[in-house]
Design a protein around this motif. Structure first.
Motif, PDB file in Angstrom:
ATOM      1  N   SER A 156      51.149  -8.732   3.163  1.00 50.59           N
ATOM      2  CA  SER A 156      50.732  -7.594   3.565  1.00 50.59           C
ATOM      3  C   SER A 156      49.486  -7.665   4.210  1.00 50.59           C
ATOM      4  N   LEU A 157      48.529  -8.682   4.016  1.00 54.33           N
ATOM      5  CA  LEU A 157      47.475  -8.780   4.868  1.00 54.33           C
ATOM      6  C   LEU A 157      47.978  -9.210   6.270  1.00 54.33           C
ATOM      7  N   LEU A 158      48.785 -10.014   6.447  1.00 54.08           N
ATOM      8  CA  LEU A 158      49.146 -10.513   7.651  1.00 54.08           C
ATOM      9  C   LEU A 158      49.567  -9.388   8.707  1.00 54.08           C
ATOM     10  N   SER A 159      50.331  -8.312   7.923  1.00 59.38           N
ATOM     11  CA  SER A 159      51.030  -7.069   8.601  1.00 59.38           C
ATOM     12  C   SER A 159      49.845  -6.211   8.898  1.00 59.38           C
ATOM     13  N   SER A 160      48.594  -6.407   8.123  1.00 61.21           N
ATOM     14  CA  SER A 160      47.918  -5.220   8.254  1.00 61.21           C
ATOM     15  C   SER A 160      46.942  -5.183   9.788  1.00 61.21           C
ATOM     16  N   GLY A 161      47.147  -6.242  10.388  1.00 62.29           N
ATOM     17  CA  GLY A 161      46.359  -6.159  11.546  1.00 62.29           C
ATOM     18  C   GLY A 161      46.038  -7.641  12.221  1.00 62.29           C
ATOM     19  N   LYS A 162      45.051  -7.860  13.167  1.00 63.80           N
ATOM     20  CA  LYS A 162      44.735  -9.212  13.563  1.00 63.80           C
ATOM     21  C   LYS A 162      44.433  -9.998  12.385  1.00 63.80           C
ATOM     22  N   CYS A 163      44.889 -11.213  12.433  1.00 63.13           N
ATOM     23  CA  CYS A 163      44.497 -12.222  11.124  1.00 63.13           C
ATOM     24  C   CYS A 163      44.006 -13.333  11.882  1.00 63.13           C
ATOM     25  N   SER A 164      43.048 -14.326  11.276  1.00 64.27           N
ATOM     26  CA  SER A 164      42.758 -15.606  11.535  1.00 64.27           C
ATOM     27  C   SER A 164      42.473 -16.423  10.431  1.00 64.27           C
ATOM     28  N   LEU A 165      42.407 -17.754  10.710  1.00 64.55           N
ATOM     29  CA  LEU A 165      41.892 -18.501   9.551  1.00 64.55           C
ATOM     30  C   LEU A 165      40.315 -18.763   9.824  1.00 64.55           C
TER      31      LEU A 165
END
Ligand code: SAH
Ligand code: MG
Length: 951
Positions: free
Chosen positions: A666-675
């Motif tokens: 759900s975090l990944l689909s909530s917007g731009k993500c990075s490590l």
């Protein structure tokens, strides 16, 4: 007393005793214990408690990793042991390879085996399949006692092997086994009954009541029901993979429950894959191809490819290494050896993704290090003591098992024997199932020339071959390099193969040209027809991968998240460094220990922990971690930390690390993500060479070399000096601390990283007027070039003094000679100082170096050969070798040469630690040279710069 069984007969034919077969398979893991038992005679008069004293007999207990067996009683110990081994072979269904039964014999054995499987005796044998036989006794109605043929084929290796004997084609068509087994069952038609659909078999007459009673008794009497979590893999890639719950109970047959979850009536409709993941796991795929019923009118031996319906389940096929049709369920459940109860465990999405990445070489390595975001499969196997995680050879075994290939075959060649003495080559097959241990040489290798090198050059080359299950040669590699130790040869060869395989898996849609050219570079030969045949499903997965990621989680965009505003060169951004600089920096060859935490962060500032490690150790410079981490570490010193962002790795890696994949998704689909990584540099252990140079010599060897060069500079009143292979500029740096006549200094190297450090250091030193030492020198110009010293460049010509300290051993011997020729024929320094390690001195270094304690003591005793001082060294010469090389050079180019050294003494054995040759040009004026530039100026300084910066 024991009697010979069919396994023993089979073993006799193969000329291997049962014990030999067990030892081949289990080595030292098989332990035999022989007990004395007294023979007792049956008491014929029950009223009288008379026992006659009997002879002494022996009974053997054989303990194997998977099971233990007890033999009958024998008059000789030997017989008891053989009988125990034989029993184990029978129970394990080991196929005795050398034994090649005729087709007729195979049919007979198959019928025997089938009769045994359906016997009452088998029910209590402890064989995993016996669990199924017991469980089907609980099935209701007409299915009572019916066992699916596919289950028999999957869980009894002996049955399957016999079927393969009868018709080898069943290897690629498991359904063919069904028709063979049915035909065998026909020969037992008095006692076995096929079900009307011909997918199951049952006994004609039920087991005797006492047997049924004892079966019930041996299981827990409580009626138990339990839930297990499994994974559903829909055949359509448009559907999401998700968890499901299976309600199992001790009153039912678990395969019926799985059948129901797959939407079919009963267990015989379910196909079971072999185990997935670790060899000992019970994780399997269950699926039900809609198949046409077997046509009874067909000859049983005409194994025809049964038409499968339903669409290919690509994701499941990739897992199983076989074609899977329709929806599939991944579950960890099954009967195991010697246990009456059903083994079962929950599977999570995380397990699913871990199994997925475990199919690729780098994934196996990452998991073995529990460092999915940080570890990378290293590019080089340097020394055993520096390697962490699974060894390359182990990874290659795992890989082959995962992809249903035969075990890889390693061959050691001892090149010192030369092929002339042995026209058939000295290639000996190593026992592939046993780890090759340094200390214990296998007898075969010992026969191949003692396995001892003369200590100067490596003698061992290793060849690796990979075969398909059908014994087609897929791939072959022979190292061009020879190693001093067998392990090194084997591990390096395995690694080369792994690196190439990894390329295939990590780059989706890699072109066959690229694969070929890469193989060529590595010296790998692969047979594309067979290779593609075996890995066909893998490429299919590649094709589906993108759609999988998109559809499943709508994440495609994030995989390609592009440069942030503050993106640094190596792909990291928002770098923050903190902590007191200690001055201890990691460099190539150092063992580095870091602590780290990796989190998933969204643009909105949400954060989820993915992975952390309190202590993670690896060798720098061999690609053992993702490149940007090594890049960051070169900027840190011990005690310092860095926090930075990085691009997301592929989705399956993230989900393999995530504890809670729904949240992560759900975090990944909530917007731009990075490590976001936070890394602390905890420790740095210098490579052997540095450690010993520091520990054994005072002043340290490196300092002694500088002083040696300095002395020659001062004596010769040189105005210009060039350092060939200057590295990070340690010599140039130290020179600036002394007053010399030098006006121009130049450094050349091929390592940009080292040059960058050299530039940084020289720059600050030359520009600081306040430094009294620096101001005492007369330097007017300094240049650093990036380029190879084996190539001609006119700007490197005509210096008063040239130095080349501890460089030549980092090149291949041919290159070193090339450098020797170029430097003396074209660059023509008036004086040239070349230093290189004296190999003969290693005996002292390695006896006294403290790190010897870390190493396997067997390794030292076994071999007279000493390690090189640094893993990057391509050679280390004895005094004689160096003398020959240098003398020949000097003669050919009209120089004189003198030998000397630092560390130790020249007139005491074994000479100096570092040997030095000083060349002096005999001609006054060297010939003029043509202009040619190949080096790149990395950094340049002239006196004017200092006054500028002083303003
Ligand atoms: N002379 C330095 C560095 C020794 S380490 C010192 O004594 O501290 C060896 C160096 O040789 C490395 O920096 C490596 O990059 C360099 N080197 C190896 N092959 C080279 C080549 N063909 N051309 C230039 N430099 C080379
Ligand atoms: Mg060196």
């Amino acid at each position: 007393m024991g009697t010979l069984s069919s396994a023993a007969v089979a073993a006799k034919k193969s000329s291997l005793t049962p014990k030999a077969i067990i030892s081949q398979k289990f080595g030292s893991k098989a332990s035999y214990k022989v007990d004395e038992v007294e023979e007792s005679f049956p008491n014929e008069c029950p009223g009288l408690a008379i026992r006659q004293k009997g002879r002494c007999l022996y009974r053997c207990h054989l303990q194997l990793p998977e099971l233990s067996v007890v033999s009958g009683t024998f008059t000789r110990k030997k017989d008891a042991e053989q009988a125990a081994a034989e029993k184990a072979i029978e129970m394990l269904g080991i196929h005795v390879k050398e034994n090649n039964p005729t087709e007729e014999e195979a049919w007979d054995e198959l019928v025997d085996r089938l009769a045994y499987l359906f016997s009452s005796e088998f029910l209590s044998s402890g064989h995993p399949l016996s669990g199924h036989f017991r469980a089907v006794l609980k099935r209701k109605g007409h299915l009572n006692g019916c066992i699916p043929i596919s289950v028999m084929a999957m869980y009894d290796a002996k049955l399957t092997n016999l079927c393969k004997h009868i018709n080898p084609e069943v290897e690629s068509n498991p359904l063919g086994i069904t028709s063979i087994i049915l035909s065998a069952a026909e020969k037992l038609s008095g006692s076995l009954l096929p079900l009307e659909d011909h997918l199951s078999l049952k006994r004609q007459s039920p087991h005797p009541p006492d047997v049924l009673q004892s079966v019930e008794n041996c299981e827990s009497t409580l009626l138990e029901s339990f839930e297990i979590q499994a994974i559903r893999i829909p055949s359509s890639v448009n559907e999401t993979i998700e968890t499901l719950v299976l309600n199992l109970s001790s009153a039912s047959y678990y395969l019926d429950v799985i059948a129901e979850a797959l939407g079919v009536t009963e267990a015989s409709r379910v196909q079971v894959s072999r185990t997935i993941g670790k060899a000992s796991s019970e994780i399997r795929l269950y699926f039900c191809p809609k198949q046409q019923l077997l046509d009874q009118s067909l000859e049983p031996l005409e194994v025809h490819r049964v038409q499968l319906q339903g669409s290919l389940n690509v994701r499941a096929s990739y897992f199983a290494g076989q074609e899977v049709y329709g929806d599939a369920i991944l579950a960890s459940v099954g009967y195991v050896w010697k246990s009456a109860n059903l083994f079962h465990e929950d599977l999570s999405m995380r397990t699913y993704y871990r199994l997925l990445i475990n199919k690729i070489p780098s994934g196996v390595y990452k998991l073995s290090r529990e460092a999915i975001f940080v570890a990378e499969l290293p590019m080089a196997f340097t020394t055993r003591s520096n390697w962490r995680g699974f060894f390359p050879r182990e990874i290659l075994y795992t890989f082959c098992r995962q992809h249903r290939l035969a075990e890889p075959v390693f061959c050691i060649r001892n090149s010192s024997l030369g092929t002339s003495t042995d026209p058939h080559g000295t290639c000996k097959k190593l026992k592939v199932t046993e780890p090759i241990e340094e200390g214990k040489k296998s007898p075969v290798l010992a026969a191949a020339g003692g396995g001892e090198s003369d200590g100067l050059t490596g003698d061992f080359q290793c060849e690796v071959k990979i075969f398909s299950k059908c014994q087609d040669l897929i791939l072959q590699f022979l190292s061009t390099k020879a190693y001093k130790k067998q392990t090194d040869a084997v591990q390096n060869a395995a690694l080369k193969v792994l690196l190439w395989l990894n390329l295939f898996f990590s780059e989706s849609n890699i072109s066959s040209e690229k694969l070929s050219s890469n193989a060529k570079e590595l010296g790998i030969q692969f047979y594309s027809e067979y290779f593609l045949k075996e890995f066909n499903i893998c490429s299919l997965v590649h094709d589906f991968w993108m759609s999988f990621a998109t559809v499943e989680d709508g994440l495609l965009d994030h995989k390609h998240m592009k440069a942030n505003d503050d993106m640094l060169e190596n792909g990291v951004f928002s770098l923050n460094m903190g902590g007191q600089a200690s001055g201890v920096n990691p460099s190539s060859g150092s063992l580095v220990c870091i602590g780290y935490t990796s989190c998933l962060v969204t643009e909105g500032g949400m954060k989820e922990h993915l992975e952390s490690n309190e202590e993670f150790e690896f060798e720098m410079g061999i690609g053992a971690v993702v490149p940007y981490i090594e890049g960051i570490l070169t900027q840190l010193s011990v005690g310092q930390s860095a926090c930075f962002g990085a691009e997301l790795p592929p989705l399956e890696f993230i989900l393999a690390a995530a504890d809670d994949s729904p949240t992560t998704i759900s975090l990944l689909s909530s917007g731009k993500c990075s490590l976001e990584h936070t890394i602390t540099l905890l420790r740095v252990t210098e490579p052997l060479e540095d450690r010993m140079e520091q520990a054994l010599f005072s002043p340290p060897l490196s300092k002694q070399r500088v002083e040696y060069a300095l002395q020659h500079i001062q004596e010769s009143h040189a105005l210009s000096m060039i350092d060939f292979g200057c590295g990070s500029g340690s010599l140039l740096d130290s020179l600036l601390d002394y007053p010399t006549s030098l006006e121009k200094i130049v450094g050349v190297d091929i390592s940009q990283k080292s040059l960058a450090r050299a530039a940084k250091m020289l720059h600050s030193k030359l520009n600081s007027k306040l430094d009294y030492k620096v101001s005492s020198n007369r330097i007017k110009s300094a240049v650093l070039y990036d380029g190879s010293i084996t190539n001609f460049d006119s700007r490197l010509c005509g210096f008063d003094i040239g130095t080349c300290l501890e460089v030549i051993e980092h090149m291949e011997e041919q290159e070193a000679s090339l450098f020797g020729d170029v430097v003396l024929s074209s660059f023509c320094p008036r004086i040239l100082i070349i230093s290189t390690p004296n190999y003969e001195y290693n005996v002292i270094l390695q006896k006294s170096a403290p790190q010897n304690q870390e190493e396997d003591p067997d390794e030292k005793n076994q071999s007279q050969a000493y390690k090189f001082r640094n893993h990057d060294h391509k050679f280390e010469w004895t005094r004689a070798q160096f003398c020959d090389w240098a003398t020949d050079l000097s003669r050919r180019h009209n120089y004189s040469v003198e030998f000397s050294g630092v560390g130790g003494a020249g007139d005491v054995e074994p000479g100096f630690a570092s040997q030095i040759a000083v060349f002096r040009r005999k001609e006054e004026n060297p010939k003029s040279v043509e202009m040619a530039h190949h080096c790149k100026v990395i950094w340049e300084w002239s006196e004017g710069d200092r006054s500028k910066s002083a303003l």
